[in-house]
Design a protein around this motif. Structure first.
Motif, PDB file in Angstrom:
ATOM      1  N   TRP A 188      12.025  35.541  34.556  1.00  0.00           N
ATOM      2  CA  TRP A 188      10.802  36.332  34.393  1.00  0.00           C
ATOM      3  C   TRP A 188       9.945  35.963  35.589  1.00  0.00           C
ATOM      4  CZ3 TRP A 188       5.621  34.671  33.106  1.00  0.00           C
ATOM      5  CH2 TRP A 188       4.764  35.698  32.744  1.00  0.00           C
ATOM      6  N   GLY A 189       9.863  36.876  36.541  1.00  0.00           N
ATOM      7  CA  GLY A 189       9.291  36.494  37.816  1.00  0.00           C
ATOM      8  C   GLY A 189      10.197  35.461  38.442  1.00  0.00           C
ATOM      9  N   ALA A 190       9.654  34.300  38.736  1.00  0.00           N
ATOM     10  CA  ALA A 190      10.473  33.220  39.289  1.00  0.00           C
ATOM     11  C   ALA A 190      10.743  32.128  38.262  1.00  0.00           C
ATOM     12  CB  ALA A 190       9.771  32.611  40.509  1.00  0.00           C
ATOM     13  N   PHE A 191      10.374  32.374  37.010  1.00  0.00           N
ATOM     14  CA  PHE A 191      10.597  31.388  35.956  1.00  0.00           C
ATOM     15  C   PHE A 191      11.927  31.645  35.260  1.00  0.00           C
ATOM     16  CE2 PHE A 191       5.921  31.512  36.188  1.00  0.00           C
ATOM     17  CZ  PHE A 191       5.652  30.160  36.333  1.00  0.00           C
ATOM     18  N   THR A 192      12.643  30.581  34.945  1.00  0.00           N
ATOM     19  CA  THR A 192      13.881  30.698  34.181  1.00  0.00           C
ATOM     20  C   THR A 192      13.532  30.876  32.706  1.00  0.00           C
ATOM     21  OG1 THR A 192      15.081  29.295  35.733  1.00  0.00           O
ATOM     22  CG2 THR A 192      16.036  29.576  33.547  1.00  0.00           C
ATOM     23  N   ARG A 193      14.076  31.949  32.119  1.00  0.00           N
ATOM     24  CA  ARG A 193      13.796  32.226  30.719  1.00  0.00           C
ATOM     25  C   ARG A 193      14.673  31.357  29.823  1.00  0.00           C
ATOM     26  NH1 ARG A 193      12.092  38.408  30.474  1.00  0.00           N
ATOM     27  NH2 ARG A 193      12.004  37.917  28.256  1.00  0.00           N
ATOM     28  N   PRO A 194      14.225  31.064  28.604  1.00  0.00           N
ATOM     29  CA  PRO A 194      15.101  30.387  27.634  1.00  0.00           C
ATOM     30  C   PRO A 194      16.301  31.279  27.304  1.00  0.00           C
ATOM     31  CG  PRO A 194      12.806  30.362  26.903  1.00  0.00           C
ATOM     32  CD  PRO A 194      12.884  31.316  28.056  1.00  0.00           C
ATOM     33  N   ASP A 195      17.375  30.654  26.852  1.00  0.00           N
ATOM     34  CA  ASP A 195      18.527  31.431  26.391  1.00  0.00           C
ATOM     35  C   ASP A 195      18.209  32.091  25.057  1.00  0.00           C
ATOM     36  OD1 ASP A 195      20.024  30.702  28.603  1.00  0.00           O
ATOM     37  OD2 ASP A 195      20.992  29.014  27.599  1.00  0.00           O
ATOM     38  N   TRP A 196      19.017  33.125  24.737  1.00  0.00           N
ATOM     39  CA  TRP A 196      18.841  33.865  23.482  1.00  0.00           C
ATOM     40  C   TRP A 196      20.077  33.658  22.624  1.00  0.00           C
ATOM     41  CZ3 TRP A 196      19.960  39.631  22.502  1.00  0.00           C
ATOM     42  CH2 TRP A 196      19.424  40.038  21.277  1.00  0.00           C
ATOM     43  N   LEU A 197      19.889  33.050  21.481  1.00  0.00           N
ATOM     44  CA  LEU A 197      20.975  32.849  20.531  1.00  0.00           C
ATOM     45  C   LEU A 197      21.275  34.179  19.845  1.00  0.00           C
ATOM     46  CD1 LEU A 197      22.891  30.966  18.938  1.00  0.00           C
ATOM     47  CD2 LEU A 197      20.953  30.460  17.408  1.00  0.00           C
ATOM     48  N   ASP A 198      22.489  34.635  19.978  1.00  0.00           N
ATOM     49  CA  ASP A 198      22.900  35.919  19.407  1.00  0.00           C
ATOM     50  C   ASP A 198      22.602  35.921  17.904  1.00  0.00           C
ATOM     51  OD1 ASP A 198      24.196  38.173  18.442  1.00  0.00           O
ATOM     52  OD2 ASP A 198      26.059  37.823  19.557  1.00  0.00           O
ATOM     53  N   PRO A 199      21.697  36.788  17.446  1.00  0.00           N
ATOM     54  CA  PRO A 199      21.335  36.775  16.026  1.00  0.00           C
ATOM     55  C   PRO A 199      22.485  37.125  15.088  1.00  0.00           C
ATOM     56  CG  PRO A 199      19.612  37.833  17.309  1.00  0.00           C
ATOM     57  CD  PRO A 199      20.796  37.664  18.224  1.00  0.00           C
ATOM     58  N   ARG A 200      23.577  37.716  15.610  1.00  0.00           N
ATOM     59  CA  ARG A 200      24.721  38.030  14.752  1.00  0.00           C
ATOM     60  C   ARG A 200      25.575  36.801  14.484  1.00  0.00           C
ATOM     61  NH1 ARG A 200      27.876  42.043  18.298  1.00  0.00           N
ATOM     62  NH2 ARG A 200      27.505  40.245  19.660  1.00  0.00           N
ATOM     63  N   ASN A 201      25.400  35.778  15.323  1.00  0.00           N
ATOM     64  CA  ASN A 201      26.195  34.563  15.214  1.00  0.00           C
ATOM     65  C   ASN A 201      25.781  33.773  13.971  1.00  0.00           C
ATOM     66  OD1 ASN A 201      26.546  31.480  15.987  1.00  0.00           O
ATOM     67  ND2 ASN A 201      28.008  32.639  17.228  1.00  0.00           N
ATOM     68  N   PRO A 202      26.750  33.229  13.227  1.00  0.00           N
ATOM     69  CA  PRO A 202      26.395  32.481  12.008  1.00  0.00           C
ATOM     70  C   PRO A 202      25.388  31.358  12.240  1.00  0.00           C
ATOM     71  CG  PRO A 202      28.750  32.903  12.071  1.00  0.00           C
ATOM     72  CD  PRO A 202      28.213  33.339  13.401  1.00  0.00           C
ATOM     73  N   LEU A 203      25.420  30.764  13.442  1.00  0.00           N
ATOM     74  CA  LEU A 203      24.486  29.675  13.708  1.00  0.00           C
ATOM     75  C   LEU A 203      23.040  30.153  13.770  1.00  0.00           C
ATOM     76  CD1 LEU A 203      26.425  27.377  16.160  1.00  0.00           C
ATOM     77  CD2 LEU A 203      25.122  26.628  14.177  1.00  0.00           C
ATOM     78  N   PHE A 204      22.847  31.428  14.104  1.00  0.00           N
ATOM     79  CA  PHE A 204      21.473  31.941  14.148  1.00  0.00           C
ATOM     80  C   PHE A 204      20.806  31.801  12.783  1.00  0.00           C
ATOM     81  CE2 PHE A 204      18.317  35.185  13.293  1.00  0.00           C
ATOM     82  CZ  PHE A 204      17.463  35.078  14.392  1.00  0.00           C
ATOM     83  N   ALA A 205      21.502  32.199  11.739  1.00  0.00           N
ATOM     84  CA  ALA A 205      20.931  32.125  10.394  1.00  0.00           C
ATOM     85  C   ALA A 205      20.584  30.680  10.038  1.00  0.00           C
ATOM     86  CB  ALA A 205      21.899  32.714   9.374  1.00  0.00           C
ATOM     87  N   GLN A 206      21.416  29.741  10.485  1.00  0.00           N
ATOM     88  CA  GLN A 206      21.143  28.332  10.206  1.00  0.00           C
ATOM     89  C   GLN A 206      19.896  27.851  10.943  1.00  0.00           C
ATOM     90  OE1 GLN A 206      24.623  25.789  10.749  1.00  0.00           O
ATOM     91  NE2 GLN A 206      25.991  27.531  10.371  1.00  0.00           N
ATOM     92  N   VAL A 207      19.810  28.207  12.240  1.00  0.00           N
ATOM     93  CA  VAL A 207      18.653  27.776  13.023  1.00  0.00           C
ATOM     94  C   VAL A 207      17.379  28.415  12.471  1.00  0.00           C
ATOM     95  CG1 VAL A 207      17.585  27.738  15.308  1.00  0.00           C
ATOM     96  CG2 VAL A 207      20.052  27.436  15.089  1.00  0.00           C
ATOM     97  N   ALA A 208      17.439  29.714  12.161  1.00  0.00           N
ATOM     98  CA  ALA A 208      16.264  30.397  11.640  1.00  0.00           C
ATOM     99  C   ALA A 208      15.806  29.780  10.328  1.00  0.00           C
ATOM    100  CB  ALA A 208      16.564  31.883  11.452  1.00  0.00           C
ATOM    101  N   ALA A 209      16.743  29.490   9.433  1.00  0.00           N
ATOM    102  CA  ALA A 209      16.382  28.887   8.152  1.00  0.00           C
ATOM    103  C   ALA A 209      15.729  27.524   8.364  1.00  0.00           C
ATOM    104  CB  ALA A 209      17.620  28.761   7.267  1.00  0.00           C
TER     105      ALA A 209
END
Length: 748
Positions: A282-303
């Motif tokens: 974003w501009g010259a800043f490195t953005r955080p990665d995006w955890l694929d929300p379809r991945n089972p781990l997403f539900a775990q992290v979100a919870a």
């Protein structure tokens, strides 16, 4: 589509009767809006008025005992009623915050007094005056949302509890019932990521310093200004708990950050089976990665995220999330599927919660809205008064409930003004048209600490039946702001109405132009911030008359902090506007090789900068020293204090490192503050004019100047600036008026 069932027949009848009493059309003819935060108020109107009572004691100490606060049963919408006799005012309301809103209405319309986030006027009689007859007002929308995602960066990343307490009181007085709270999100992420393999040091290095955290939460950047200390994370969490707790006490909804996939580098290595999508820059800043929300781990992290958030701060009914904000990359992830997973995680953690999104650029994307349950979504529109092409949000957003919103300043610019003609014409049109999904207002200036008239007018949209007439409104505002009728006060505000507050979205801007004293020096400068208007949006000479009129206000009405603030702000704006008139004259002299004329005009420029610094030095909210002292006070060690001071300095100048700064972020958050105008800004122009003068004398081209190097050295510096006001604004304003009068007659 809406987020709540249709109102009961009884509610319909009560609402219709109330509408008849108010002389407006009953809003229940439209589909039911999403539930407001006071919907939990018991049907009998029973709730604790103690928090509202405590707020009154803070706001009008002593006279608060003359105000009786009475719970009122809630129908289809929030409402208040004002009645009583002299010395015994009765405010009835459907919630604690609404009681304060009713009192705010009373202050302005009966007592002719004013409390704002910029000064107050409380010259009240011994016995509070009574209304001539009982008055009832009902909110015409359930959502009255406040604060921008960037508020924590531009308004004050290092605010104290006292600052926030005052802010909440003022927001409630103006009818707000939903407040975005980003403070404390760093603690939630810290707790969550510890459960997924990250060390203390890794997390603290990834979380930015407070002034830059809003863009981390928007998934734009990470790590800048760190590492953040664990003790600071905990202190911010303690502050957030107070903020959120106070909002709940008043029956207001804290709108908290939701989880939509933000993770640090290395998540897959620490969590086998995870799938992330790199987000680039974003501009010259490195953005955080995006955890694929379809991945089972997403539900775990979100919870886990929602559990930790609730453990620290409790639950809410509204959560703010913006997928793929400002250039985020979906990769090969179907965005609709991702959105469904994000909403499912929120629904599992907080059944019935509203997903709040920002209407900005192409956000929210059509494929997001078409995939999710739009009855549990609310969009706060940041472009309602920005582009003429915005005309049908029902079509744009597929029938999703939304708020009419305004961002009347960007970066916390100190510019005065707003597109008020658009507000009073578009809002009732959009609210009342058939099939309208407009369900709220969204007050979202990036810096929520200036422009009190804009704040007052915008929030009244939600509580005013029919339309607002600007002439009458500004006349009433002047009366309350200074405590009485005065022809010069009224004339000043009519000038402001026609100039700074008379602009419209016809030119595709929602904020006023900034001043050129804050620009990186150039003879061809047309704006300080790259993303601000490049020309005046009104006649600057017509604006000057507002200063002439304010200086003639009756002495008896000049004693309040409200008057002093307005006189400062108008004087500041007059000088700021004239920077745009003077710079082209300086350029003409330089281009003509007229060194004598060049030196004369640049001397005038620098005298005006000195005057501007003196003007803003009279107001505590315009002191650079206050901003920097707050940052240093948040640190526990000298090294941390230095890092936090750099965080606070850089956000208002370079914004970041050389690359991001040169790509257009420098001066994005410029502001005309004492110490900044007389310090860095004056140093830059003095350096520039000195080089141009030397070049004229030697008959050579001017040497290039590395402005980032100068700015960055200042941002890393530790010069001390005043934290207390100096000077008398009346005297300084008269000096400015006399100086400009001499300029107009050709005497400099």
């Amino acid at each position: 589509m809406r987020a709540s069932p249709s109102p009961s027949p009884t509610a319909v009848v009560l609402t219709a009767l109330l509408a008849l009493l108010l002389g407006v059309s009953s809003p229940v003819a439209r589909a039911a809006p999403p539930p407001g935060p006071t919907s939990a108020t018991p049907a009998g109107g029973s709730f604790d008025v103690g928090p509202a009572r405590a707020a009154l004691a803070r706001l009008i100490p002593g006279r608060d005992r003359q105000v009786d606060l009475v719970p009122m049963a809630r129908g289809a919408e929030d409402a208040f009623r004002v009645s009583g006799r002299a010395g015994h005012i009765v405010i009835e309301g459907t919630g604690s915050a609404v009681l304060l809103t009713g009192f705010g209405w009373y202050l302005k319309n009966v007592a002719h007094a004013d409390i704002s986030w910029n000064g107050e006027q409380l010259t009240l009689p011994r016995l509070l005056p009574a209304p001539s007859a009982p008055v009832t007002r009902a909110a015409n929308v359930p959502h009255r949302f406040a604060l921008n995602d960037t508020d924590d960066g531009y308004t004050g990343p290092y605010r104290t509890w006292a600052d926030w307490q005052r802010e909440i009181d003022v927001l409630a007085l103006h009818g707000i019932n939903e407040v975005l709270v980003y403070t404390g999100a760093d603690a939630t992420y810290y707790d969550t990521l510890r459960d997924f393999g990250y060390s203390d040091a890794e997390i603290r290095a990834w979380i930015p310093a407070p002034a830059h955290q809003p863009w981390w939460l928007l998934q734009n950047m990470s790590g800048f200004g760190g590492p953040i200390s664990k003790s600071l994370i905990e202190r911010r969490a303690a502050l957030a708990k107070k903020i959120i707790g106070r909002l709940r006490e008043l029956g207001m909804t804290p709108v908290l950050p939701g989880y939509y996939g933000t993770v640090p580098p290395g998540f897959v290595a620490k969590n086998p089976g995870a799938r992330v999508v790199p987000q680039g820059t974003w501009g010259a800043f490195t953005r955080p990665d995006w955890l694929d929300p379809r991945n089972p781990l997403f539900a775990q992290v979100a919870a886990d995220f929602y559990r930790h958030q609730s453990e620290r701060y409790g639950d809410s009914t509204m959560y703010k999330m913006d997928l793929l904000h400002e250039g985020g990359r979906p990769g090969d992830v179907p965005v609709g599927d991702a959105a469904r997973a994000v909403q499912a995680a929120l629904e599992k953690a907080h059944p019935g919660a509203i997903w709040t999104l920002l209407g900005w650029q192409s956000n929210p994307r059509p494929d997001i809205l078409s995939a999710i349950d739009r009855s549990k979504v609310f969009i706060v529109d940041g472009l309602s008064d920005r582009f003429p092409s915005v005309t049908d949000r029902e079509k744009d957003w597929q029938g999703t409930p939304y708020a009419f919103g305004s961002i009347w300043n960007f970066g916390g610019h100190t510019t005065l003004g707003a597109n008020t003609p658009d507000w009073v014409s578009l809002y009732p049109q959009w609210r009342d048209r058939p099939g309208s999904e407009l369900a709220g207002i969204a007050m979202m200036p990036e810096g929520a600490d200036n422009n009190p008239a804009a704040m007052a007018l915008f929030t009244e949209l939600a509580w005013t039946p029919g339309t607002i007439g600007l002439d009458a409104w500004f006349a009433g505002y002047a009366r309350a702001r200074y405590g009485g009728d005065d022809p010069h006060a009224a004339a000043a505000w009519q000038v402001l109405r026609r100039t700074a507050y008379g602009t419209t979205r016809a030119d595709s801007w929602s904020e006023g132009q900034d001043g050129l004293f804050a620009a990186r020096p150039s003879l061809s400068a047309t704006t300080a911030a790259a993303y601000s208007p490049q020309q005046m949006r009104y006649d600057p000479t017509a604006f000057d008359r507002a200063l002439t009129e304010l200086l003639q206000v009756a002495p008896a009405l000049r004693n309040s902090s409200a008057y002093r603030y307005d006189l400062m702000d108008v004087t500041r704006q007059v000088l700021s506007n004239h920077s745009r008139l003077l710079l082209p004259q300086i350029k003409a002299a330089y281009d003509a090789g007229d060194r004598t004329r060049f030196e004369e005009l640049t001397s005038v420029w620098q005298r005006w900068m000195t005057l501007l610094d003196q003007v803003v030095a009279t107001d505590g909210q315009h002191l650079l020293g206050r901003w920097l002292a707050a940052a240093r006070a948040a640190g526990s060690t000298t090294a941390e204090k230095d890092r936090l001071e750099y965080d606070a300095r850089s956000i208002i100048t370079t914004w970041g490192g050389r690359d991001s700064s040169e790509q257009g972020l420098h001066e994005y958050a410029n502001r005309e503050w004492a110490g900044l105008v007389g310090g860095l800004y004056r140093q830059r122009w003095k350096t520039y004019f000195g080089e141009l003068d030397a070049a004229l004398g030697a008959g050579r081209p001017p040497k290039s100047i590395d402005w980032f190097a100068i700015d960055d050295a200042w941002a890393h510096g530790h010069q001390r600036y005043a934290t207390r006001t100096t000077g008398d604004i009346g005297r300084v304003a008269r000096t400015v008026a006399a100086t400009l009068a001499q300029t107009r007659t050709g005497r400099r």
